[in-house]
Design an enzyme around this catalytic site. Structure first.
Site, short mmCIF file in Angstrom:
data_model
loop_
_atom_site.label_atom_id
_atom_site.label_comp_id
_atom_site.label_asym_id
_atom_site.label_seq_id
_atom_site.Cartn_x
_atom_site.Cartn_y
_atom_site.Cartn_z
N ARG A 71 -20.30 7.97 47.14
CA ARG A 71 -19.29 7.06 47.68
C ARG A 71 -19.05 7.47 49.13
O ARG A 71 -19.21 8.64 49.49
CB ARG A 71 -17.98 7.15 46.89
CG ARG A 71 -18.11 6.86 45.40
CD ARG A 71 -16.78 7.10 44.69
NE ARG A 71 -16.84 6.80 43.26
CZ ARG A 71 -17.13 7.67 42.31
NH1 ARG A 71 -17.37 8.94 42.64
NH2 ARG A 71 -17.17 7.32 41.04
N HIS B 71 -19.74 8.81 37.33
CA HIS B 71 -19.00 7.86 36.50
C HIS B 71 -18.46 8.56 35.25
O HIS B 71 -19.19 9.31 34.60
CB HIS B 71 -19.89 6.70 36.06
CG HIS B 71 -20.20 5.72 37.14
ND1 HIS B 71 -21.27 4.86 37.11
CD2 HIS B 71 -19.56 5.46 38.31
CE1 HIS B 71 -21.29 4.11 38.19
NE2 HIS B 71 -20.25 4.46 38.94
N TYR C 87 -25.89 -1.32 36.35
CA TYR C 87 -27.07 -1.11 37.19
C TYR C 87 -28.38 -1.27 36.42
O TYR C 87 -29.45 -1.10 36.99
CB TYR C 87 -27.05 0.29 37.80
CG TYR C 87 -25.90 0.51 38.74
CD1 TYR C 87 -25.86 -0.09 39.99
CD2 TYR C 87 -24.83 1.32 38.37
CE1 TYR C 87 -24.80 0.11 40.85
CE2 TYR C 87 -23.76 1.53 39.23
CZ TYR C 87 -23.76 0.92 40.47
OH TYR C 87 -22.70 1.12 41.31
N HIS D 279 -21.40 1.06 50.00
CA HIS D 279 -21.50 1.01 48.54
C HIS D 279 -22.80 0.33 48.10
O HIS D 279 -23.30 0.59 47.00
CB HIS D 279 -20.29 0.27 47.95
CG HIS D 279 -19.78 0.89 46.69
ND1 HIS D 279 -19.17 2.13 46.66
CD2 HIS D 279 -19.81 0.47 45.40
CE1 HIS D 279 -18.83 2.43 45.41
NE2 HIS D 279 -19.22 1.44 44.63
N ARG E 118 -25.24 2.87 47.51
CA ARG E 118 -24.97 3.50 46.21
C ARG E 118 -25.59 2.64 45.10
O ARG E 118 -26.23 3.17 44.18
CB ARG E 118 -23.45 3.64 46.02
CG ARG E 118 -23.02 4.30 44.71
CD ARG E 118 -21.52 4.59 44.81
NE ARG E 118 -20.89 4.85 43.53
CZ ARG E 118 -20.83 6.04 42.95
NH1 ARG E 118 -21.43 7.08 43.51
NH2 ARG E 118 -20.20 6.20 41.80
N LYS F 100 -13.84 11.44 42.37
CA LYS F 100 -12.51 10.94 42.00
C LYS F 100 -11.79 11.97 41.14
O LYS F 100 -12.39 12.62 40.29
CB LYS F 100 -12.64 9.62 41.24
CG LYS F 100 -13.09 8.45 42.12
CD LYS F 100 -13.09 7.15 41.35
CE LYS F 100 -13.43 5.98 42.25
NZ LYS F 100 -13.43 4.69 41.52
#
Length: 305
Positions: free
Chosen positions: A154, A277, A286, A251, A254, A178
């Protein structure tokens, strides 16, 4: 009467202190919850201090979602705002302020499932070769683009990298994602070479006398940490050079990283780990295939091709 505004402030403090939520998450929660309270104020003609916690109800939230729909808000944005309200309601139940969760039966707006945008290998190659590697800024930009494509970071993860997070001889980087969760992500040979050249040459030239102790990996021309917006501007610059009016966000690189890995046989769990994730379902978007991949699979497997 317990004011909804005072409870929102307590919830934000709880998310910062107890949950260690990121600054972006805190900003979204605060904005979403305050917008909901402002809606109640307008809808029912009340002052802030008159809005009690009882307005967080199934009926009022449904009215709010209808209002957002009438305003033309995207379903994805409405879903995020509802998620903020749900988190707030769960917190209130946990604090024994509410006996039951009033939003348990509020359904999430049905999402339009869109395939993530990505670049084809030839487009990536043109983009990665665009920076002028004879200048410090060009070396930096080359390293940024190679790292984004090689690791699927990210943009916030990229700009938060410090020099000590890069292990060139081990071919990986330490990333803080995150919720401050750390993960190790491989760094391919092309990216490793670009980062090595930048650290040894370009970065040392970008350092300024007052910033010699700067830890950030990627620096701006003033010798301090590069911002997310600056990375977006860098990407816009090179996309304009190689593709005219085509604009992409960091992004998209990504998305491209994940798409290319999966199209070339990577397993979903490994890609999930590299992307950082929490849920496998987030990574599954994806698993779309390019037209070329579909044709190749067909040609290789159908008995009457």
């Amino acid at each position: 009467m317990m004011s909804i505004y005072s409870e929102i402030l307590r919830f934000i403090d709880y998310m910062q202190v107890e949950k260690n939520a990121s600054a972006a998450t805190i900003k979204n929660y605060k904005g979403d919850l305050e917008q909901f309270a402002h809606f109640i104020s307008r809808q029912y003609g009340l002052e802030q201090e008159e809005i009690g916690i009882d307005f967080l109800s199934h009926k009022v939230v449904r009215e709010y979602l209808m209002y957002l729909q009438d305003q033309g808000l995207k379903k994805s944005s409405s879903a995020r705002k509802l998620a903020s309200l749900r988190s707030f309601a769960r917190y209130l139940c946990k604090q024994n302020i509410l006996d039951d969760n009033p939003l348990a039966l509020v359904s999430t707006p049905k999402q339009e499932r869109r395939l993530p945008r990505f670049l084809y290998p030839a487009e990536v190659e043109a983009l990665l070769n665009a920076p002028d590697r004879g200048t410090p800024l060009g070396q930096r930009d080359k390293a940024i683009l190679e790292t984004l494509y090689a690791s699927g970071l990210r943009v916030s993860e990229l700009t938060s990298l410090d020099v000590q997070d890069v292990y060139l001889y081990g071919d990986f980087i330490k990333v803080k994602g995150k919720g401050d969760k750390e993960r190790l992500v491989p760094l391919g040979s092309k990216a490793r070479e670009a980062v090595h050249i930048y650290i040894e040459d370009g970065r040392s030239k970008l350092l300024k006398p007052g910033h010699l102790e700067e830890k950030a990996l990627f620096l701006n021309w003033r010798g301090s940490r590069l911002t997310d917006r600056s990375v977006r501007n860098i990407l816009d610059k090179y996309m304009h050079e190689v593709a005219g009016n085509l604009k992409i966000s960091p992004h998209v690189l990504r998305h491209t990283f994940a798409t290319h890995l999966l199209n070339n046989g990577a397993d979903l769990r490994s890609v999930q780990e590299m992307l950082g994730h929490v849920k496998l379902s987030t990574t599954q978007i994806y698993t779309h295939l390019t037209r070329e991949s579909i044709k190749k699979i067909y040609d290789n497997t159908h008995p009457r091709r």
